[in-house]
Write a protein that holds these residues in place. Sequence first.
Motif, PDB file in Angstrom:
ATOM      1  N   CYS A   1     -64.938 -10.286 -20.605  1.00 59.65           N
ATOM      2  CA  CYS A   1     -64.017 -11.421 -20.456  1.00 59.65           C
ATOM      3  C   CYS A   1     -64.748 -12.722 -20.123  1.00 59.65           C
ATOM      4  CB  CYS A   1     -62.957 -11.115 -19.398  1.00 59.65           C
ATOM      5  SG  CYS A   1     -63.591 -11.084 -17.716  1.00 59.65           S
ATOM      6  N   ASP A   2     -64.019 -13.837 -20.248  1.00 52.96           N
ATOM      7  CA  ASP A   2     -64.594 -15.136 -19.903  1.00 52.96           C
ATOM      8  C   ASP A   2     -64.519 -15.353 -18.392  1.00 52.96           C
ATOM      9  OD1 ASP A   2     -61.962 -15.892 -19.287  1.00 52.96           O
ATOM     10  OD2 ASP A   2     -61.638 -16.804 -21.249  1.00 52.96           O
ATOM     11  N   ASP A   3     -65.154 -16.431 -17.916  1.00 49.12           N
ATOM     12  CA  ASP A   3     -65.220 -16.698 -16.481  1.00 49.12           C
ATOM     13  C   ASP A   3     -63.846 -16.943 -15.861  1.00 49.12           C
ATOM     14  OD1 ASP A   3     -67.926 -16.381 -16.478  1.00 49.12           O
ATOM     15  OD2 ASP A   3     -68.402 -18.523 -16.522  1.00 49.12           O
ATOM     16  N   GLU A   4     -62.954 -17.594 -16.597  1.00 49.69           N
ATOM     17  CA  GLU A   4     -61.617 -17.880 -16.066  1.00 49.69           C
ATOM     18  C   GLU A   4     -60.847 -16.582 -15.812  1.00 49.69           C
ATOM     19  OE1 GLU A   4     -57.420 -20.086 -17.252  1.00 49.69           O
ATOM     20  OE2 GLU A   4     -59.202 -20.457 -18.477  1.00 49.69           O
ATOM     21  N   THR A   5     -60.899 -15.658 -16.774  1.00 50.17           N
ATOM     22  CA  THR A   5     -60.221 -14.366 -16.603  1.00 50.17           C
ATOM     23  C   THR A   5     -60.828 -13.594 -15.437  1.00 50.17           C
ATOM     24  OG1 THR A   5     -59.757 -14.294 -18.967  1.00 50.17           O
ATOM     25  CG2 THR A   5     -59.611 -12.204 -17.762  1.00 50.17           C
ATOM     26  N   ALA A   6     -62.158 -13.610 -15.326  1.00 54.49           N
ATOM     27  CA  ALA A   6     -62.831 -12.903 -14.222  1.00 54.49           C
ATOM     28  C   ALA A   6     -62.401 -13.488 -12.881  1.00 54.49           C
ATOM     29  CB  ALA A   6     -64.341 -12.994 -14.382  1.00 54.49           C
ATOM     30  N   THR A   7     -62.301 -14.808 -12.799  1.00 54.83           N
ATOM     31  CA  THR A   7     -61.882 -15.458 -11.557  1.00 54.83           C
ATOM     32  C   THR A   7     -60.449 -15.090 -11.211  1.00 54.83           C
ATOM     33  OG1 THR A   7     -63.389 -17.292 -11.967  1.00 54.83           O
ATOM     34  CG2 THR A   7     -61.601 -17.684 -10.404  1.00 54.83           C
ATOM     35  N   ARG A   8     -59.567 -15.070 -12.212  1.00 56.82           N
ATOM     36  CA  ARG A   8     -58.170 -14.704 -11.953  1.00 56.82           C
ATOM     37  C   ARG A   8     -58.061 -13.253 -11.486  1.00 56.82           C
ATOM     38  NH1 ARG A   8     -54.934 -16.171 -17.078  1.00 56.82           N
ATOM     39  NH2 ARG A   8     -53.194 -15.452 -15.814  1.00 56.82           N
ATOM     40  N   LEU A   9     -58.834 -12.355 -12.098  1.00 59.30           N
ATOM     41  CA  LEU A   9     -58.834 -10.958 -11.655  1.00 59.30           C
ATOM     42  C   LEU A   9     -59.321 -10.854 -10.209  1.00 59.30           C
ATOM     43  CD1 LEU A   9     -60.210  -9.127 -14.804  1.00 59.30           C
ATOM     44  CD2 LEU A   9     -57.953  -8.841 -13.790  1.00 59.30           C
ATOM     45  N   TYR A  10     -60.353 -11.618  -9.898  1.00 65.67           N
ATOM     46  CA  TYR A  10     -60.885 -11.598  -8.538  1.00 65.67           C
ATOM     47  C   TYR A  10     -59.831 -12.077  -7.535  1.00 65.67           C
ATOM     48  CZ  TYR A  10     -63.633 -12.826  -4.443  1.00 65.67           C
ATOM     49  OH  TYR A  10     -64.089 -12.944  -3.162  1.00 65.67           O
TER      50      TYR A  10
ATOM     51  N   VAL B   1     -63.629  -4.643 -18.836  1.00 66.15           N
ATOM     52  CA  VAL B   1     -63.016  -5.971 -18.961  1.00 66.15           C
ATOM     53  C   VAL B   1     -63.976  -7.037 -18.441  1.00 66.15           C
ATOM     54  CG1 VAL B   1     -61.176  -7.456 -18.076  1.00 66.15           C
ATOM     55  CG2 VAL B   1     -60.629  -5.173 -18.923  1.00 66.15           C
ATOM     56  N   LEU B   2     -64.572  -6.795 -17.267  1.00 66.61           N
ATOM     57  CA  LEU B   2     -65.466  -7.782 -16.669  1.00 66.61           C
ATOM     58  C   LEU B   2     -66.723  -8.016 -17.499  1.00 66.61           C
ATOM     59  CD1 LEU B   2     -65.099  -6.832 -12.904  1.00 66.61           C
ATOM     60  CD2 LEU B   2     -64.263  -8.909 -14.035  1.00 66.61           C
TER      61      LEU B   2
END
Length: 194
Positions: free
Chosen positions: A144-153, A140-141
């Motif tokens: 995915c886009d930066d927004e999704t990565a930030t939300r996962l983090y 996924v990482l």
Amino acid sequence: MKKNLRFRIGSNWLCMENSDESAPEYPDSVSVVLRKDQPNGQPGERIEMTSRVRRNAILALGLRLLDLAGRMTPETPAPDSQLTPGDAPSPSLLDDLDAMDVELIESLPHGEPVDFARDVSQSAKRLRKRMPILRAAQSVLEQCDDETATRLYLMLVAADMDGSLPSVRVPIVAESSWSPCFEQCVRTPDTTEH
């Protein structure tokens, strides 16, 4: 080159190093390097090296050291007047303990470092069982886009702080597409009376 650990042994240094610049705190493997001591007291020229030492070898070494520590006599402070010349303390392998190392050592019950080893071992078993989840997260990482990565983090930070993920709605997926370890890894609410 990040030196994860280093131990002074006489006039040499034993270092655990990794050169993975993409994730220096989470290496896939490390090099175990014997280095000469420099005049400034830091590790210098390489003498010998074993590269690509993987996690299991480092974990096995750590568990063996903890088992040995569990069988050793706990350290007790002794007045200087009670020391004989043969009892003089030898230089420590870990002269450069940082605050986190000292805190970790002091948090261990003096007679029970093996319990700490068991916890590390159990943690490794849980991680091994959850490798499909880790691989899925990596996939996924990578995509995915930066927004999704930030939300996962942020979700992971919340899980780390609270012990569980915040409530989120997940679309229902056909059972056959889930990893076999999904059911073992999903946290179910604890409804038992305490």
